[in-house]
Design a protein around this motif. Structure first.
Motif, mmCIF file in Angstrom:
data_model
loop_
_atom_site.group_PDB
_atom_site.id
_atom_site.type_symbol
_atom_site.label_atom_id
_atom_site.label_comp_id
_atom_site.label_asym_id
_atom_site.label_seq_id
_atom_site.Cartn_x
_atom_site.Cartn_y
_atom_site.Cartn_z
ATOM 1 N N THR A 1 8.586 1.710 1.053
ATOM 2 C CA THR A 1 9.140 0.314 -0.247
ATOM 3 C C THR A 1 9.386 0.743 -1.181
ATOM 4 O O THR A 1 10.162 0.574 -2.266
ATOM 5 N N GLU B 1 3.621 1.528 4.712
ATOM 6 C CA GLU B 1 5.327 0.433 4.231
ATOM 7 C C GLU B 1 4.629 0.646 2.755
ATOM 8 O O GLU B 1 6.202 0.282 2.611
ATOM 9 N N GLY C 1 12.755 2.018 -1.084
ATOM 10 C CA GLY C 1 13.568 1.021 -0.652
ATOM 11 C C GLY C 1 13.971 0.691 -2.106
ATOM 12 O O GLY C 1 15.308 1.262 -2.885
ATOM 13 N N LEU C 2 12.956 0.581 -2.802
ATOM 14 C CA LEU C 2 12.734 0.370 -4.425
ATOM 15 C C LEU C 2 13.754 0.846 -5.526
ATOM 16 O O LEU C 2 15.282 0.814 -6.264
ATOM 17 N N ASN D 1 4.608 3.646 -7.800
ATOM 18 C CA ASN D 1 3.476 3.635 -6.861
ATOM 19 C C ASN D 1 3.565 2.323 -6.502
ATOM 20 O O ASN D 1 3.342 1.246 -6.922
ATOM 21 N N VAL D 2 3.941 2.421 -5.199
ATOM 22 C CA VAL D 2 3.459 0.959 -4.125
ATOM 23 C C VAL D 2 2.533 0.980 -2.769
ATOM 24 O O VAL D 2 2.943 2.246 -2.547
ATOM 25 N N LYS D 3 1.998 0.231 -2.782
ATOM 26 C CA LYS D 3 0.634 0.036 -2.211
ATOM 27 C C LYS D 3 0.961 -1.615 -1.727
ATOM 28 O O LYS D 3 0.892 -2.240 -2.044
ATOM 29 N N ALA D 4 0.711 -1.973 -0.123
ATOM 30 C CA ALA D 4 0.542 -2.422 0.479
ATOM 31 C C ALA D 4 -0.625 -2.993 0.860
ATOM 32 O O ALA D 4 -1.855 -2.456 1.578
ATOM 33 N N ALA D 5 -0.901 -4.689 1.206
ATOM 34 C CA ALA D 5 -1.824 -4.923 1.884
ATOM 35 C C ALA D 5 -1.638 -5.720 2.428
ATOM 36 O O ALA D 5 -0.628 -6.814 2.373
ATOM 37 N N LYS D 6 -2.868 -6.252 3.084
ATOM 38 C CA LYS D 6 -2.395 -7.412 4.183
ATOM 39 C C LYS D 6 -3.524 -8.245 3.828
ATOM 40 O O LYS D 6 -4.379 -8.240 3.038
#
Lengths: 75, 75
Positions: free
Chosen positions: B21, B17, B24-25, B35-40
């Motif tokens: 993202t 994810e 997409g950016l 860098n993008v990191k996803a978390a919940k």
């Protein structure tokens, strides 16, 4: 710079993931859980201003109809 | 009591994810993103100890193979 974006559901919008997590926890026997809300976090790194990150939220990360976002700088 | 649980990917595990993202950016023209990191995040309310919440992470919320969790009390 490192930014943290948090995406959550607006008040009154069904948080189906929170609801199903609550239900799963109760099924596992965690009867003292009253409420669960789910949110999404993005950690975004780059040479970016807060305004850039706001624009990312508005154009891609958050659904303006159903979600709120908050932005904070990670030191 | 209100607890915040954050679920993120372990080092070395593909954060698909975050990657999509990032992609997409960049497609939208945000070329300064590195860098993008996803978390919940789960916000969990109830009469619960930290140990209860750890057990929730281990039994339902986090995948022990690929994910780390951190727990903090929300005042």
């Amino acid at each position: 710079m490192k930014w943290e974006v948090r995406i959550s559901y607006k008040k009154g919008v069904l948080d189906s993931e929170g609801e199903s997590t609550l239900s799963g926890l109760k099924t596992l026997g965690f009867n003292n859980v009253d409420n669960v809300k789910a949110a999404k976090v993005y950690l975004i790194e780059g040479n970016l201003t807060r305004r850039d990150v706001e624009e990312m939220c508005e154009r891609l990360l958050a659904n303006p109809v159903s979600q709120d976002y908050s932005i904070s700088e990670v030191k």
